[in-house]
Design a protein around this motif. Structure first.
Motif, mmCIF file in Angstrom:
data_model
loop_
_atom_site.group_PDB
_atom_site.id
_atom_site.type_symbol
_atom_site.label_atom_id
_atom_site.label_comp_id
_atom_site.label_asym_id
_atom_site.label_seq_id
_atom_site.Cartn_x
_atom_site.Cartn_y
_atom_site.Cartn_z
ATOM 1 N N ARG A 216 7.476 -4.741 -9.383
ATOM 2 C CA ARG A 216 8.597 -5.651 -9.638
ATOM 3 C C ARG A 216 8.478 -6.967 -8.888
ATOM 4 N NH1 ARG A 216 13.705 -2.133 -8.225
ATOM 5 N NH2 ARG A 216 14.694 -4.162 -8.500
ATOM 6 N N VAL A 217 7.546 -7.076 -7.967
ATOM 7 C CA VAL A 217 7.401 -8.311 -7.193
ATOM 8 C C VAL A 217 6.810 -9.398 -8.089
ATOM 9 C CG1 VAL A 217 6.257 -9.398 -5.229
ATOM 10 C CG2 VAL A 217 7.119 -7.055 -5.028
ATOM 11 N N PRO A 218 7.466 -10.553 -8.202
ATOM 12 C CA PRO A 218 6.990 -11.588 -9.124
ATOM 13 C C PRO A 218 5.993 -12.560 -8.499
ATOM 14 C CG PRO A 218 9.141 -12.213 -8.265
ATOM 15 C CD PRO A 218 8.816 -10.853 -7.670
ATOM 16 N N TRP A 219 5.619 -12.352 -7.208
ATOM 17 C CA TRP A 219 4.776 -13.306 -6.488
ATOM 18 C C TRP A 219 3.432 -12.682 -6.137
ATOM 19 C CZ3 TRP A 219 9.506 -12.283 -3.336
ATOM 20 C CH2 TRP A 219 10.621 -12.942 -3.856
ATOM 21 N N ASP A 220 2.662 -13.387 -5.337
ATOM 22 C CA ASP A 220 1.386 -12.890 -4.826
ATOM 23 C C ASP A 220 1.627 -11.584 -4.077
ATOM 24 O OD1 ASP A 220 -1.270 -12.791 -4.196
ATOM 25 O OD2 ASP A 220 -1.202 -14.370 -2.677
ATOM 26 N N LYS A 221 0.858 -10.555 -4.400
ATOM 27 C CA LYS A 221 1.129 -9.240 -3.819
ATOM 28 C C LYS A 221 -0.151 -8.426 -3.720
ATOM 29 C CE LYS A 221 2.480 -7.626 -8.435
ATOM 30 N NZ LYS A 221 3.611 -7.120 -9.267
ATOM 31 N N GLY A 222 -0.154 -7.514 -2.751
ATOM 32 C CA GLY A 222 -1.289 -6.626 -2.570
ATOM 33 C C GLY A 222 -0.808 -5.226 -2.242
ATOM 34 N N PHE A 223 -1.618 -4.221 -2.565
ATOM 35 C CA PHE A 223 -1.251 -2.828 -2.320
ATOM 36 C C PHE A 223 -2.436 -2.115 -1.679
ATOM 37 C CE2 PHE A 223 0.217 1.393 -2.773
ATOM 38 C CZ PHE A 223 1.570 1.351 -3.077
ATOM 39 N N LEU A 224 -2.202 -1.573 -0.487
ATOM 40 C CA LEU A 224 -3.209 -0.801 0.236
ATOM 41 C C LEU A 224 -2.838 0.673 0.144
ATOM 42 C CD1 LEU A 224 -5.671 -0.570 2.115
ATOM 43 C CD2 LEU A 224 -4.119 -0.941 4.054
ATOM 44 N N THR A 225 -3.636 1.441 -0.566
ATOM 45 C CA THR A 225 -3.413 2.878 -0.701
ATOM 46 C C THR A 225 -4.149 3.615 0.409
ATOM 47 O OG1 THR A 225 -3.186 2.740 -3.109
ATOM 48 C CG2 THR A 225 -3.745 4.894 -2.184
ATOM 49 N N LEU A 226 -3.418 4.478 1.103
ATOM 50 C CA LEU A 226 -4.007 5.309 2.150
ATOM 51 C C LEU A 226 -4.203 6.707 1.560
ATOM 52 C CD1 LEU A 226 -1.795 4.085 5.117
ATOM 53 C CD2 LEU A 226 -4.095 3.315 4.496
ATOM 54 N N HIS A 227 -5.416 6.981 1.141
ATOM 55 C CA HIS A 227 -5.701 8.187 0.371
ATOM 56 C C HIS A 227 -5.538 9.445 1.217
ATOM 57 C CE1 HIS A 227 -7.092 5.910 -3.081
ATOM 58 N NE2 HIS A 227 -7.767 5.128 -2.250
ATOM 59 N N GLY A 228 -4.751 10.373 0.683
ATOM 60 C CA GLY A 228 -4.541 11.661 1.323
ATOM 61 C C GLY A 228 -3.602 11.641 2.511
ATOM 62 N N LEU A 229 -2.956 10.497 2.764
ATOM 63 C CA LEU A 229 -2.119 10.385 3.960
ATOM 64 C C LEU A 229 -0.640 10.446 3.607
ATOM 65 C CD1 LEU A 229 -4.104 7.769 6.055
ATOM 66 C CD2 LEU A 229 -4.319 10.260 5.974
ATOM 67 N N ASN A 230 0.167 10.780 4.643
ATOM 68 C CA ASN A 230 1.568 11.088 4.420
ATOM 69 C C ASN A 230 2.470 9.886 4.695
ATOM 70 O OD1 ASN A 230 1.659 10.926 7.226
ATOM 71 N ND2 ASN A 230 1.611 13.145 7.519
ATOM 72 N N HIS A 231 3.640 10.142 5.289
ATOM 73 C CA HIS A 231 4.661 9.102 5.419
ATOM 74 C C HIS A 231 4.483 8.195 6.618
ATOM 75 C CE1 HIS A 231 8.451 7.223 4.461
ATOM 76 N NE2 HIS A 231 8.990 7.550 5.619
ATOM 77 N N GLY A 232 3.668 8.580 7.591
ATOM 78 C CA GLY A 232 3.586 7.702 8.753
ATOM 79 C C GLY A 232 2.624 8.119 9.839
ATOM 80 N N SER A 233 1.831 9.175 9.637
ATOM 81 C CA SER A 233 0.882 9.574 10.671
ATOM 82 C C SER A 233 -0.103 8.454 10.969
ATOM 83 C CB SER A 233 0.116 10.828 10.241
ATOM 84 O OG SER A 233 -0.652 10.579 9.070
ATOM 85 N N TYR A 234 -0.362 7.606 9.996
ATOM 86 C CA TYR A 234 -1.324 6.498 10.137
ATOM 87 C C TYR A 234 -0.810 5.377 11.029
ATOM 88 C CZ TYR A 234 1.764 5.265 6.247
ATOM 89 O OH TYR A 234 2.869 5.053 5.453
ATOM 90 N N LEU A 235 0.404 5.493 11.555
ATOM 91 C CA LEU A 235 0.929 4.503 12.487
ATOM 92 C C LEU A 235 0.622 4.858 13.938
ATOM 93 C CD1 LEU A 235 4.399 3.745 10.858
ATOM 94 C CD2 LEU A 235 2.222 2.561 10.538
ATOM 95 N N SER A 236 -0.121 5.923 14.158
ATOM 96 C CA SER A 236 -0.486 6.351 15.509
ATOM 97 C C SER A 236 -1.966 6.120 15.754
ATOM 98 C CB SER A 236 -0.167 7.844 15.701
ATOM 99 O OG SER A 236 1.221 8.080 15.580
ATOM 100 N N PRO A 237 -2.330 5.531 16.904
ATOM 101 C CA PRO A 237 -3.740 5.300 17.225
ATOM 102 C C PRO A 237 -4.539 6.594 17.183
ATOM 103 C CG PRO A 237 -2.330 4.150 18.776
ATOM 104 C CD PRO A 237 -1.427 5.037 17.965
ATOM 105 N N GLY A 238 -5.761 6.506 16.677
ATOM 106 C CA GLY A 238 -6.633 7.657 16.598
ATOM 107 C C GLY A 238 -6.456 8.488 15.353
ATOM 108 N N ARG A 239 -5.384 8.232 14.582
ATOM 109 C CA ARG A 239 -5.155 8.980 13.352
ATOM 110 C C ARG A 239 -5.786 8.250 12.176
ATOM 111 N NH1 ARG A 239 -0.903 12.646 13.914
ATOM 112 N NH2 ARG A 239 -1.625 13.442 11.894
ATOM 113 N N ALA A 240 -6.101 8.992 11.147
ATOM 114 C CA ALA A 240 -6.680 8.406 9.941
ATOM 115 C C ALA A 240 -5.759 7.313 9.395
ATOM 116 C CB ALA A 240 -6.892 9.487 8.882
ATOM 117 N N GLY A 241 -6.347 6.184 9.045
ATOM 118 C CA GLY A 241 -5.598 5.085 8.450
ATOM 119 C C GLY A 241 -5.083 4.051 9.428
ATOM 120 N N PHE A 242 -5.034 4.392 10.731
ATOM 121 C CA PHE A 242 -4.457 3.453 11.696
ATOM 122 C C PHE A 242 -5.234 2.142 11.749
ATOM 123 C CE2 PHE A 242 -4.042 1.674 16.012
ATOM 124 C CZ PHE A 242 -2.668 1.473 16.051
#
Length: 282
Positions: A216-242
């Protein structure tokens, strides 16, 4: 309300040591907005990358742009210190209010108050911006208030995205929407680039929801998919996706707030999220 000192410190490698201060804002008597601000600090705060955060340290020489960060439901600003301090160490002033009715242990907690938080967030941005011209204040002469990026996780991502409705300030130059839910609004107003980050195994906010908001965003936009990851584990150092999250978000801030085309165009997760742009990158 000040967060405990231990709650506002984290290892934050980058060009600057990091300072933190707690400010008291509100949007009326029923909407207190205690706000944690992480910022690039001067040499007295220590050496960059030492893992310390100095309370009320002097600000580094220069002017630094603003990032307004919104926490999720039943969360707090200090729960995201591993990300916010890294942004500060990279040269940004990160403003993080604790919202009155969705923060952890909030009296009268209700998720329905999310609709009021975009106005809260902008009120805090306005309050911090005024300090740049307040004689004697720690931030006086150190804030670049011309451009702002809104960021958030989960319910905070809703808050960040919902700031971009018709009539929003042209100072809002972009948004970082991490695991965000479906907004109850229409995007409008001055164009602003938006970076979406979402795990495709998120059990809390479905991946499909993030994709539908992105569409729905009408402007310049990007989407980064974190494959196989959940709601927020990737916000911790050392975890996949961080590392991908930190690299893409920091490059996004450098692009939108510092005008660094290389940060947008160089090979990496941000370029992958947005795709090639010949008009910008040649």
């Amino acid at each position: 309300m000040a967060a405990a000192p231990g709650d506002t410190s984290a290892a934050a490698p980058g060009a600057y040591p990091v300072g933190v201060r707690i400010l008291a804002f509100d949007r009326g008597p029923g909407r207190p907005l205690p706000t944690t601000v992480w910022y690039p600090a001067g040499p007295s705060a220590g050496h960059p990358g030492t893992g310390t955060v100095a309370r009320d340290a002097e600000v580094a020489a220069g002017r630094f742009p603003l990032v307004i960060f919104s926490h999720g439901l039943q969360s707090r600003p200090e729960d995201h210190v591993q990300m916010t301090t890294r942004w500060a160490a990279a040269g940004f002033v990160v403003i993080a209010p604790a919202y009155p009715y969705t923060r952890k242990n909030a009296p009268g907690y209700t998720r329905n108050d999310l609709v009021n938080q975009p106005a809260d967030a902008w009120a805090v941005v306005t309050g911090v911006s005024r300090l740049d011209g307040t004689p004697g204040d720690l931030f006086a002469g150190h804030l670049d208030t011309s451009d702002v990026v809104a960021a958030g996780h989960s319910g905070g991502a809703y808050t960040a995205a919902a700031m971009f409705t018709r009539g929003h300030s042209a100072r809002l130059r972009g948004a970082i929407v991490i695991a965000g839910a479906r907004p109850r609004f229409e995007f409008g107003g001055p164009p602003a680039a938006m970076l979406f980050i979402h795990g495709d195994a998120d059990p809390t906010v479905p991946y499909s929801t993030g994709r539908s908001v992105y569409a729905r965003v009408p402007w310049d936009k990007g989407f980064l998919t974190l494959h196989g990851l959940n709601h927020g584990s990737y916000l911790s150092p050392g975890r996949a996706g961080f590392n991908e999250v930190m690299t893409s978000t920091t490059d996004f801030l450098r692009w939108r707030l510092d005008g660094d085309k290389h940060a947008r165009c160089a090979p990496g997760p941000l370029r992958s999220a947005f795709g090639p742009d010949k008009s910008l990158c040649g």
